[in-house]
Design a protein around this motif. Structure first.
Motif, PDB file in Angstrom:
ATOM      1  N   PRO A 147       0.828  -1.219   0.000  1.00 35.68           N
ATOM      2  CA  PRO A 147       0.000   0.000   0.000  1.00 35.68           C
ATOM      3  C   PRO A 147       0.859   1.264   0.000  1.00 35.68           C
ATOM      4  O   PRO A 147       1.092   1.888   1.032  1.00 35.68           O
ATOM      5  CB  PRO A 147      -0.839  -0.142   1.263  1.00 35.68           C
ATOM      6  CG  PRO A 147      -0.027  -0.993   2.183  1.00 35.68           C
ATOM      7  CD  PRO A 147       0.749  -1.937   1.290  1.00 35.68           C
ATOM      8  N   ILE A 148       1.340   1.595  -1.189  1.00 33.85           N
ATOM      9  CA  ILE A 148       2.212   2.748  -1.421  1.00 33.85           C
ATOM     10  C   ILE A 148       1.659   3.497  -2.637  1.00 33.85           C
ATOM     11  O   ILE A 148       1.265   2.864  -3.622  1.00 33.85           O
ATOM     12  CB  ILE A 148       3.661   2.300  -1.703  1.00 33.85           C
ATOM     13  CG1 ILE A 148       4.215   1.494  -0.531  1.00 33.85           C
ATOM     14  CG2 ILE A 148       4.561   3.505  -1.985  1.00 33.85           C
ATOM     15  CD1 ILE A 148       5.565   0.838  -0.806  1.00 33.85           C
ATOM     16  N   TRP A 149       1.660   4.820  -2.551  1.00 34.64           N
ATOM     17  CA  TRP A 149       1.118   5.648  -3.633  1.00 34.64           C
ATOM     18  C   TRP A 149       2.127   6.717  -4.010  1.00 34.64           C
ATOM     19  O   TRP A 149       2.755   7.302  -3.139  1.00 34.64           O
ATOM     20  CB  TRP A 149      -0.213   6.284  -3.208  1.00 34.64           C
ATOM     21  CG  TRP A 149      -1.196   5.235  -2.848  1.00 34.64           C
ATOM     22  CD1 TRP A 149      -2.034   4.569  -3.692  1.00 34.64           C
ATOM     23  CD2 TRP A 149      -1.421   4.660  -1.548  1.00 34.64           C
ATOM     24  NE1 TRP A 149      -2.762   3.634  -3.005  1.00 34.64           N
ATOM     25  CE2 TRP A 149      -2.404   3.666  -1.684  1.00 34.64           C
ATOM     26  CE3 TRP A 149      -0.886   4.891  -0.264  1.00 34.64           C
ATOM     27  CZ2 TRP A 149      -2.864   2.910  -0.615  1.00 34.64           C
ATOM     28  CZ3 TRP A 149      -1.338   4.126   0.801  1.00 34.64           C
ATOM     29  CH2 TRP A 149      -2.323   3.157   0.617  1.00 34.64           C
ATOM     30  N   LYS A 150       2.204   6.974  -5.312  1.00 34.67           N
ATOM     31  CA  LYS A 150       3.219   7.906  -5.824  1.00 34.67           C
ATOM     32  C   LYS A 150       2.550   9.068  -6.543  1.00 34.67           C
ATOM     33  O   LYS A 150       1.715   8.862  -7.430  1.00 34.67           O
ATOM     34  CB  LYS A 150       4.150   7.163  -6.791  1.00 34.67           C
ATOM     35  CG  LYS A 150       5.198   8.051  -7.426  1.00 34.67           C
ATOM     36  CD  LYS A 150       6.267   7.248  -8.124  1.00 34.67           C
ATOM     37  CE  LYS A 150       5.743   6.430  -9.285  1.00 34.67           C
ATOM     38  NZ  LYS A 150       6.819   5.707  -9.972  1.00 34.67           N
ATOM     39  N   ARG A 151       2.932  10.277  -6.162  1.00 34.97           N
ATOM     40  CA  ARG A 151       2.489  11.468  -6.885  1.00 34.97           C
ATOM     41  C   ARG A 151       3.712  12.107  -7.524  1.00 34.97           C
ATOM     42  O   ARG A 151       4.696  12.386  -6.836  1.00 34.97           O
ATOM     43  CB  ARG A 151       1.839  12.468  -5.929  1.00 34.97           C
ATOM     44  CG  ARG A 151       1.187  13.632  -6.666  1.00 34.97           C
ATOM     45  CD  ARG A 151       1.173  14.893  -5.843  1.00 34.97           C
ATOM     46  NE  ARG A 151       0.301  14.877  -4.704  1.00 34.97           N
ATOM     47  CZ  ARG A 151      -0.948  15.358  -4.684  1.00 34.97           C
ATOM     48  NH1 ARG A 151      -1.463  15.852  -5.765  1.00 34.97           N
ATOM     49  NH2 ARG A 151      -1.646  15.334  -3.573  1.00 34.97           N
ATOM     50  N   GLU A 152       3.617  12.310  -8.833  1.00 40.63           N
ATOM     51  CA  GLU A 152       4.716  12.967  -9.543  1.00 40.63           C
ATOM     52  C   GLU A 152       4.457  14.466  -9.646  1.00 40.63           C
ATOM     53  O   GLU A 152       3.342  14.886  -9.959  1.00 40.63           O
ATOM     54  CB  GLU A 152       4.857  12.377 -10.954  1.00 40.63           C
ATOM     55  CG  GLU A 152       5.376  10.954 -10.949  1.00 40.63           C
ATOM     56  CD  GLU A 152       5.553  10.393 -12.332  1.00 40.63           C
ATOM     57  OE1 GLU A 152       6.412   9.518 -12.490  1.00 40.63           O
ATOM     58  OE2 GLU A 152       4.831  10.822 -13.253  1.00 40.63           O
ATOM     59  N   HIS A 153       5.507  15.241  -9.412  1.00 36.25           N
ATOM     60  CA  HIS A 153       5.445  16.690  -9.562  1.00 36.25           C
ATOM     61  C   HIS A 153       6.248  17.050 -10.809  1.00 36.25           C
ATOM     62  O   HIS A 153       7.391  16.599 -10.969  1.00 36.25           O
ATOM     63  CB  HIS A 153       6.040  17.379  -8.332  1.00 36.25           C
ATOM     64  CG  HIS A 153       5.233  17.150  -7.092  1.00 36.25           C
ATOM     65  ND1 HIS A 153       4.270  18.025  -6.653  1.00 36.25           N
ATOM     66  CD2 HIS A 153       5.215  16.114  -6.219  1.00 36.25           C
ATOM     67  CE1 HIS A 153       3.702  17.560  -5.550  1.00 36.25           C
ATOM     68  NE2 HIS A 153       4.272  16.396  -5.257  1.00 36.25           N
ATOM     69  N   TYR A 154       5.633  17.878 -11.677  1.00 38.24           N
ATOM     70  CA  TYR A 154       6.246  18.177 -12.963  1.00 38.24           C
ATOM     71  C   TYR A 154       6.813  19.596 -13.001  1.00 38.24           C
ATOM     72  O   TYR A 154       6.455  20.443 -12.171  1.00 38.24           O
ATOM     73  CB  TYR A 154       5.217  17.986 -14.086  1.00 38.24           C
ATOM     74  CG  TYR A 154       4.614  16.615 -14.068  1.00 38.24           C
ATOM     75  CD1 TYR A 154       5.355  15.498 -14.438  1.00 38.24           C
ATOM     76  CD2 TYR A 154       3.306  16.415 -13.634  1.00 38.24           C
ATOM     77  CE1 TYR A 154       4.812  14.225 -14.395  1.00 38.24           C
ATOM     78  CE2 TYR A 154       2.749  15.140 -13.587  1.00 38.24           C
ATOM     79  CZ  TYR A 154       3.502  14.052 -13.965  1.00 38.24           C
ATOM     80  OH  TYR A 154       2.973  12.794 -13.912  1.00 38.24           O
ATOM     81  N   VAL A 155       7.644  19.820 -14.013  1.00 38.83           N
ATOM     82  CA  VAL A 155       8.348  21.096 -14.116  1.00 38.83           C
ATOM     83  C   VAL A 155       7.381  22.263 -14.291  1.00 38.83           C
ATOM     84  O   VAL A 155       7.688  23.404 -13.916  1.00 38.83           O
ATOM     85  CB  VAL A 155       9.395  21.029 -15.258  1.00 38.83           C
ATOM     86  CG1 VAL A 155       8.720  20.995 -16.625  1.00 38.83           C
ATOM     87  CG2 VAL A 155      10.392  22.171 -15.159  1.00 38.83           C
ATOM     88  N   ASP A 156       6.185  22.010 -14.835  1.00 38.05           N
ATOM     89  CA  ASP A 156       5.217  23.099 -15.030  1.00 38.05           C
ATOM     90  C   ASP A 156       4.414  23.401 -13.764  1.00 38.05           C
ATOM     91  O   ASP A 156       3.497  24.221 -13.794  1.00 38.05           O
ATOM     92  CB  ASP A 156       4.275  22.767 -16.197  1.00 38.05           C
ATOM     93  CG  ASP A 156       3.425  21.537 -15.930  1.00 38.05           C
ATOM     94  OD1 ASP A 156       3.506  20.978 -14.809  1.00 38.05           O
ATOM     95  OD2 ASP A 156       2.673  21.131 -16.831  1.00 38.05           O
ATOM     96  N   GLY A 157       4.756  22.744 -12.660  1.00 35.22           N
ATOM     97  CA  GLY A 157       4.079  23.014 -11.386  1.00 35.22           C
ATOM     98  C   GLY A 157       2.890  22.118 -11.108  1.00 35.22           C
ATOM     99  O   GLY A 157       2.345  22.130  -9.994  1.00 35.22           O
TER     100      GLY A 157
END
Lengths: 86, 156
Positions: free
Chosen positions: B131-141
Protein backbone atom coordinates in the motif's frame (compact mmCIF):
# COMPACT_ATOMS: atom_id res chain seq x y z
CA UNK A 1 -20.92 1.90 14.72
CA UNK A 2 -18.63 4.76 13.83
CA UNK A 3 -15.75 3.99 11.47
CA UNK A 4 -12.51 5.90 11.50
CA UNK A 5 -11.42 5.74 7.87
CA UNK A 6 -7.84 6.61 6.99
CA UNK A 7 -7.44 8.11 3.52
CA UNK A 8 -4.43 7.56 1.27
CA UNK A 9 -3.10 8.49 -2.14
CA UNK A 10 -5.59 10.21 -4.42
CA UNK A 11 -8.21 10.25 -1.63
CA UNK A 12 -6.04 12.75 0.21
CA UNK A 13 -6.89 15.32 -2.45
CA UNK A 14 -10.60 15.18 -1.71
CA UNK A 15 -10.48 16.74 1.75
CA UNK A 16 -7.85 18.38 3.96
CA UNK A 17 -8.02 15.80 6.75
CA UNK A 18 -6.61 12.31 6.22
CA UNK A 19 -9.21 10.82 8.56
CA UNK A 20 -12.91 10.47 7.75
CA UNK A 21 -15.68 9.30 10.09
CA UNK A 22 -18.48 7.18 8.61
CA UNK A 23 -21.53 5.60 10.23
CA UNK A 24 -22.44 1.98 9.50
CA UNK A 25 -24.81 -0.43 11.22
CA UNK A 26 -23.45 -2.45 14.14
CA UNK A 27 -22.13 -5.77 12.84
CA UNK A 28 -21.79 -4.41 9.30
CA UNK A 29 -19.20 -5.85 6.94
CA UNK A 30 -16.65 -4.25 4.63
CA UNK A 31 -19.22 -4.00 1.82
CA UNK A 32 -21.25 -1.67 4.06
CA UNK A 33 -18.18 0.51 4.55
CA UNK A 34 -17.73 0.61 0.77
CA UNK A 35 -21.35 1.74 0.35
CA UNK A 36 -20.96 4.38 3.06
CA UNK A 37 -17.79 5.68 1.42
CA UNK A 38 -19.50 5.83 -1.98
CA UNK A 39 -22.43 7.75 -0.48
CA UNK A 40 -20.06 10.19 1.20
CA UNK A 41 -18.12 10.63 -2.03
CA UNK A 42 -21.29 11.31 -4.01
CA UNK A 43 -22.30 14.13 -1.69
CA UNK A 44 -18.89 15.61 -0.76
CA UNK A 45 -16.20 14.70 -3.30
CA UNK A 46 -17.15 15.74 -6.85
CA UNK A 47 -13.71 14.79 -8.17
CA UNK A 48 -13.98 11.19 -6.92
CA UNK A 49 -14.87 8.92 -9.83
CA UNK A 50 -16.90 5.68 -9.70
CA UNK A 51 -13.90 3.94 -11.25
CA UNK A 52 -11.66 4.95 -8.37
CA UNK A 53 -14.21 3.76 -5.82
CA UNK A 54 -14.62 0.43 -7.63
CA UNK A 55 -10.87 -0.18 -7.74
CA UNK A 56 -10.31 0.75 -4.09
CA UNK A 57 -9.75 -1.93 -1.47
CA UNK A 58 -10.00 -1.69 2.31
CA UNK A 59 -7.57 -2.86 4.97
CA UNK A 60 -6.87 -3.06 8.65
CA UNK A 61 -3.36 -2.36 9.89
CA UNK A 62 -2.46 -6.02 9.38
CA UNK A 63 -4.39 -7.27 6.33
CA UNK A 64 -6.43 -6.47 3.26
CA UNK A 65 -10.14 -6.97 3.81
CA UNK A 66 -12.65 -8.44 1.37
CA UNK A 67 -16.18 -7.10 1.05
CA UNK A 68 -17.62 -10.06 2.97
CA UNK A 69 -15.23 -9.68 5.89
CA UNK A 70 -16.32 -8.25 9.23
CA UNK A 71 -15.12 -4.75 9.99
CA UNK A 72 -12.34 -4.50 12.59
CA UNK A 73 -13.78 -4.32 16.12
CA UNK A 74 -12.01 -1.04 16.80
CA UNK A 75 -13.67 0.55 13.77
CA UNK A 76 -10.36 1.61 12.24
CA UNK A 77 -9.95 0.92 8.51
CA UNK A 78 -7.89 2.28 5.66
CA UNK A 79 -8.91 2.95 2.07
CA UNK A 80 -6.44 1.41 -0.35
CA UNK A 81 -6.71 2.91 -3.85
CA UNK A 82 -4.64 1.28 -6.62
CA UNK A 83 -1.02 1.06 -5.50
CA UNK A 84 2.22 1.96 -7.27
CA UNK A 85 5.23 1.75 -5.01
CA UNK A 86 8.84 1.36 -6.04
CA UNK B 1 22.36 -29.43 2.46
CA UNK B 2 22.49 -28.61 6.14
CA UNK B 3 19.43 -27.70 8.15
CA UNK B 4 20.82 -24.57 9.80
CA UNK B 5 18.28 -21.77 9.72
CA UNK B 6 20.04 -18.96 7.92
CA UNK B 7 16.97 -17.17 6.65
CA UNK B 8 16.17 -13.66 7.78
CA UNK B 9 14.09 -10.67 6.78
CA UNK B 10 14.54 -6.94 7.30
CA UNK B 11 11.55 -4.81 6.19
CA UNK B 12 11.82 -1.06 6.62
CA UNK B 13 10.10 2.22 5.87
CA UNK B 14 12.51 5.14 6.00
CA UNK B 15 12.69 8.89 5.49
CA UNK B 16 14.27 10.13 2.22
CA UNK B 17 18.04 9.68 2.14
CA UNK B 18 18.00 7.71 5.41
CA UNK B 19 20.84 5.24 5.90
CA UNK B 20 18.31 2.40 5.67
CA UNK B 21 18.21 3.09 1.91
CA UNK B 22 21.97 2.68 1.50
CA UNK B 23 22.57 -0.25 -0.89
CA UNK B 24 25.72 -1.15 1.06
CA UNK B 25 23.64 -1.63 4.18
CA UNK B 26 21.23 -3.87 2.28
CA UNK B 27 24.08 -6.01 0.94
CA UNK B 28 25.63 -6.24 4.38
CA UNK B 29 22.37 -7.61 5.79
CA UNK B 30 22.07 -10.36 3.16
CA UNK B 31 25.69 -11.45 3.59
CA UNK B 32 26.28 -14.88 5.13
CA UNK B 33 29.23 -17.23 4.97
CA UNK B 34 27.00 -19.95 3.48
CA UNK B 35 25.85 -17.64 0.69
CA UNK B 36 27.69 -17.26 -2.60
CA UNK B 37 25.11 -15.11 -4.36
CA UNK B 38 23.69 -11.65 -3.75
CA UNK B 39 21.28 -9.66 -5.92
CA UNK B 40 20.47 -6.00 -5.46
CA UNK B 41 17.76 -3.75 -6.90
CA UNK B 42 17.84 0.01 -6.39
CA UNK B 43 14.93 2.16 -7.56
CA UNK B 44 15.56 5.89 -8.07
CA UNK B 45 13.41 8.83 -9.12
CA UNK B 46 13.92 9.45 -12.83
CA UNK B 47 13.78 12.73 -14.73
CA UNK B 48 11.17 11.80 -17.32
CA UNK B 49 8.01 9.73 -17.16
CA UNK B 50 5.58 9.32 -20.07
CA UNK B 51 7.24 12.24 -21.81
CA UNK B 52 6.86 14.68 -18.92
CA UNK B 53 9.64 16.42 -17.01
CA UNK B 54 9.57 15.25 -13.39
CA UNK B 55 11.09 17.47 -10.70
CA UNK B 56 10.07 15.46 -7.63
CA UNK B 57 8.08 12.46 -6.46
CA UNK B 58 6.04 12.17 -3.30
CA UNK B 59 5.26 8.81 -1.73
CA UNK B 60 2.31 8.22 0.57
CA UNK B 61 2.10 4.87 2.33
CA UNK B 62 0.20 2.93 5.00
CA UNK B 63 3.21 2.06 7.08
CA UNK B 64 2.03 -0.85 9.27
CA UNK B 65 0.57 -2.71 6.30
CA UNK B 66 3.59 -1.91 4.15
CA UNK B 67 5.89 -3.62 6.65
CA UNK B 68 3.51 -6.59 6.94
CA UNK B 69 3.37 -6.87 3.16
CA UNK B 70 7.17 -6.71 2.79
CA UNK B 71 7.54 -9.49 5.37
CA UNK B 72 4.90 -11.58 3.58
CA UNK B 73 6.72 -11.12 0.26
CA UNK B 74 9.96 -12.32 1.82
CA UNK B 75 8.27 -15.34 3.40
CA UNK B 76 6.76 -16.20 0.02
CA UNK B 77 10.27 -16.11 -1.46
CA UNK B 78 11.42 -18.57 1.22
CA UNK B 79 8.50 -20.86 0.35
CA UNK B 80 8.62 -20.53 -3.44
CA UNK B 81 12.31 -20.06 -4.25
CA UNK B 82 14.55 -21.28 -1.44
CA UNK B 83 14.09 -21.74 2.29
CA UNK B 84 17.53 -20.36 2.94
CA UNK B 85 17.57 -16.71 1.96
CA UNK B 86 18.22 -13.37 3.51
CA UNK B 87 15.99 -10.57 2.23
CA UNK B 88 16.28 -6.83 2.81
CA UNK B 89 13.61 -4.41 1.62
CA UNK B 90 13.36 -0.71 2.42
CA UNK B 91 11.06 1.93 0.91
CA UNK B 92 10.97 5.62 1.52
CA UNK B 93 8.07 8.01 2.07
CA UNK B 94 7.59 11.74 1.58
CA UNK B 95 9.11 13.94 -1.10
CA UNK B 96 12.10 12.84 -3.17
CA UNK B 97 14.12 14.71 -5.76
CA UNK B 98 15.28 13.31 -9.10
CA UNK B 99 18.02 10.77 -8.47
CA UNK B 100 16.99 9.99 -4.89
CA UNK B 101 16.60 6.35 -3.92
CA UNK B 102 12.96 5.28 -3.48
CA UNK B 103 13.43 1.57 -2.80
CA UNK B 104 16.19 -0.94 -2.12
CA UNK B 105 15.79 -4.72 -2.28
CA UNK B 106 18.58 -7.22 -1.70
CA UNK B 107 18.56 -10.99 -1.54
CA UNK B 108 21.32 -13.35 -0.50
CA UNK B 109 21.35 -17.09 -1.16
CA UNK B 110 23.62 -20.05 -1.68
CA UNK B 111 23.60 -19.62 -5.47
CA UNK B 112 22.94 -16.78 -7.91
CA UNK B 113 19.72 -18.08 -9.40
CA UNK B 114 17.85 -18.00 -6.09
CA UNK B 115 19.21 -14.55 -5.30
CA UNK B 116 18.10 -13.09 -8.64
CA UNK B 117 14.68 -14.71 -8.43
CA UNK B 118 14.04 -13.68 -4.84
CA UNK B 119 15.11 -10.10 -5.49
CA UNK B 120 12.86 -9.91 -8.57
CA UNK B 121 9.89 -11.47 -6.79
CA UNK B 122 10.14 -9.09 -3.87
CA UNK B 123 10.48 -5.90 -5.93
CA UNK B 124 7.55 -6.94 -8.13
CA UNK B 125 5.50 -7.47 -4.99
CA UNK B 126 6.56 -4.09 -3.63
CA UNK B 127 5.32 -2.44 -6.81
CA UNK B 128 2.08 -4.39 -7.18
CA UNK B 129 0.94 -5.32 -3.67
CA UNK B 130 2.29 -2.90 -1.05
CA UNK B 131 0.00 0.00 0.00
CA UNK B 132 2.21 2.75 -1.42
CA UNK B 133 1.12 5.65 -3.63
CA UNK B 134 3.22 7.91 -5.82
CA UNK B 135 2.49 11.47 -6.88
CA UNK B 136 4.72 12.97 -9.54
CA UNK B 137 5.45 16.69 -9.56
CA UNK B 138 6.25 18.18 -12.96
CA UNK B 139 8.35 21.10 -14.12
CA UNK B 140 5.22 23.10 -15.03
CA UNK B 141 4.08 23.01 -11.39
CA UNK B 142 1.33 20.44 -11.89
CA UNK B 143 1.23 17.03 -10.18
CA UNK B 144 -0.58 13.73 -10.61
CA UNK B 145 -1.06 10.51 -8.67
CA UNK B 146 0.33 7.71 -10.84
CA UNK B 147 -1.86 4.92 -12.17
CA UNK B 148 -1.68 1.84 -10.01
CA UNK B 149 -2.69 -1.76 -9.40
CA UNK B 150 -6.03 -2.38 -7.71
CA UNK B 151 -5.85 -4.66 -4.68
CA UNK B 152 -9.57 -5.47 -4.87
CA UNK B 153 -9.92 -9.22 -4.91
CA UNK B 154 -6.28 -9.73 -4.11
CA UNK B 155 -5.48 -12.30 -1.48
CA UNK B 156 -5.15 -10.78 1.96
Amino acid sequence: MKLQVQLFGPFRDFQPQALLELDVADGANVAAAREALAAHAASHWPACTPGLLRSTAFASESALLRDGDALPADGRIAVIPPVNGG
Amino acid sequence: MDTVDISAIRALVAAPRDAALDPARALEFVTHEEFGGQALFVGRVRRHNHGRDVVAVEYDLFEPLVRTTFEALAREAFADIAPELRVYVAHTHGRLEVGDIAVVVAAGSRHRDEAFRACRAVIEGVKHRAPIWKREHYVDGSSEWSEGCSLCGHKA
